[in-house]
Design an enzyme around this catalytic site. Structure first.
Site, PDB file in Angstrom:
ATOM      1  N   GLU A 177     -20.969 -33.181  -6.927  1.00 43.15           N
ATOM      2  CA  GLU A 177     -20.976 -34.588  -7.329  1.00 43.15           C
ATOM      3  C   GLU A 177     -19.798 -34.844  -8.249  1.00 43.15           C
ATOM      4  O   GLU A 177     -19.479 -34.017  -9.111  1.00 43.15           O
ATOM      5  CB  GLU A 177     -22.263 -34.957  -8.072  1.00 43.15           C
ATOM      6  CG  GLU A 177     -23.537 -34.890  -7.259  1.00 43.15           C
ATOM      7  CD  GLU A 177     -24.767 -35.305  -8.078  1.00 43.15           C
ATOM      8  OE1 GLU A 177     -24.584 -35.940  -9.147  1.00 43.15           O
ATOM      9  OE2 GLU A 177     -25.887 -34.991  -7.646  1.00 43.15           O
ATOM     10  N   GLU A 190     -29.626 -30.510 -10.683  1.00 42.00           N
ATOM     11  CA  GLU A 190     -29.213 -30.359 -12.080  1.00 42.00           C
ATOM     12  C   GLU A 190     -30.374 -29.802 -12.891  1.00 42.00           C
ATOM     13  O   GLU A 190     -31.021 -30.521 -13.660  1.00 42.00           O
ATOM     14  CB  GLU A 190     -28.731 -31.703 -12.627  1.00 42.00           C
ATOM     15  CG  GLU A 190     -27.490 -32.206 -11.897  1.00 42.00           C
ATOM     16  CD  GLU A 190     -27.135 -33.658 -12.175  1.00 42.00           C
ATOM     17  OE1 GLU A 190     -26.025 -34.068 -11.817  1.00 42.00           O
ATOM     18  OE2 GLU A 190     -27.990 -34.377 -12.738  1.00 42.00           O
TER      19      GLU A 190
END
Length: 403
Positions: free
Chosen positions: A329, A188
């Site tokens: 995710e 991320e």
């Protein structure tokens, strides 16, 4: 590493491809020593099936050093991975941090013991025929001690040089692995502020992705045709599919045996919407979806229609152009201590994600951090190797068509 087994696998795959080529009039591409088994975008997505994250393990850290037991989980074992596979998962994503296990420049040598351990855990799944995704996970978080892959740092020349050297070593380590291994450039990655993307930070993220692709390809072997997974800004769907600065890397160093109309790049995004249901550590919002019975405990946004629209953006922007999408995710934390029906809504959320991802030709990979009980994402007990959330597990397998 079972090199002999992999070599036998490669020969068998080559034979199968040759037979397929003769049956179809010889139009299939010739398999070569430096080429992994060919698989088009829709086929590899189907083969990857349901995915699961080995979270809070190889990306766990203490004082800037990766340690798989640092965040409370036990040492990863073959038995755990076997249990995950037996539950129906075909893909395992293994987040990996490097941090202070990277030596000084100019070589930036990764600690060999750490890289060997990463390989050992990969092999637990790879040698069972599973798909395995490994990335560079915590190195880009400002909040992690020892982080360095910082997109708004002024030291970009040094960062990019270090990034190139580290990925060169990782890629070389796994050069001979077939297409069941997928490399993911980052996690991320963003400037740490939850707002719209900023420049030059997004341009630097694009540069990292380009360095990653070029570096992996140049190591040769199966890396020249391997599927590579690329995230946009903070793995955010809007900031990846929308007009916010994401740039697909070029792939000029890939194997010439790959047909020109086929890709070997996948796009990585994550999905935790609505956050007040999936991640906010409170008992305020505990329900989700059309079966929710209490409006005051259900978020005012982020329901089924929103999820569908978000995944459709990725379908329209990438899947239709031959780039597989991996929702690397997703999941919702356990709030059953506040609402005894919460696990049912978590299962509804997981089913909807798995089914919608399948509908749009995408891979969904459940986030499991090994934590069971309040606010945990755990689906397995990593010590006893037992399933702790059968409802969520069954929902996922039903969503992908496996149960």
């Amino acid at each position: 590493m079972a090199a002999k087994t992999m070599k036998i696998k490669a020969v068998l795959i080559a034979i199968i491809l040759a037979v397929a080529a003769s049956v179809s009039g010889g139009s299939a591409n010739q398999a070569s020593a430096d080429t992994a088994a060919q698989s088009d975008a829709s086929q590899i997505v189907a083969d990857m099936g349901a995915g699961w994250n080995l979270g809070n393990q190889l990306e766990a850290t203490i004082n800037g050093y990766p340690s798989e037991t640092a965040w409370g989980n036990p040492t990863v074992t073959q038995a755990l991975i076997d249990k995950v596979q037996a539950a129906g998962f075909k893909t395992i994503r293994i987040p990996v941090s490097y941090l202070r296990n990277i030596g000084p420049g100019p070589n930036y040598t990764i600690n060999s013991s750490w890289l060997d351990r990463v390989q050992e855990v990969v092999d637990y799944a790879y040698n069972r025929g599973m798909y395995v995704v490994i990335n560079m996970h915590g190195d880009g978080y400002k909040t992690i001690d020892g982080s360095w892959l910082i997109c708004d740092s002024s030291s970009q020349a040094e960062i990019k040089g270090k990034y190139q050297k580290v990925w060169q070593q990782i890629a070389s380590k796994f050069q001979s692995y077939d297409q069941h291994l997928i490399l993911e450039s980052m996690n991320e990655e963003f400037d740490g502020q939850y707002g719209q993307p900023t420049q030059p930070c997004y341009s630097n993220i694009n540069d990292y992705n380009q360095i990653f692709v070029d570096t992996v390809r140049k190591t040769g072997g199966n890396n020249s045709s391997r599927w590579l997974l690329i995230p946009g800004w903070n793995t955010n769907i809007d900031y990846t599919a929308g007009n916010y600065g994401f740039a697909l890397p070029t792939d000029e160093y890939r194997s010439p045996s790959i047909p020109s109309d086929e890709q070997r790049i996948m796009i990585s995004v994550h999905y935790y919407d609505p956050w007040d249901f999936t991640g906010e550590e409170s008992g305020t919002i505990t329900q989700w979806g059309p079966a929710a019975t209490n409006p005051s405990k259900t978020s005012t946004w982020g329901q089924e229609d929103y999820l569908d629209a978000q995944l459709k953006k990725m379908y329209d922007g990438f899947v239709t152009k031959g780039f597989p999408v991996v929702i690397g995710e997703y999941g919702a934390i356990d709030k059953s201590s506040f609402d005894s029906a919460n696990n049912k809504y978590r299962a509804d959320f997981a089913y909807t994600m798995a089914a919608t991802a399948k509908k749009y030709g995408q891979v969904s990979v459940y986030w499991d951090n090994g934590v069971n009980g309040q606010y945990g994402f755990g689906m397995f007990d990593r010590r006893s190797h037992t399933v702790t959330q059968q409802g969520i597990l069954s929902a996922i397998m039903s969503g992908v068509g496996g149960g």
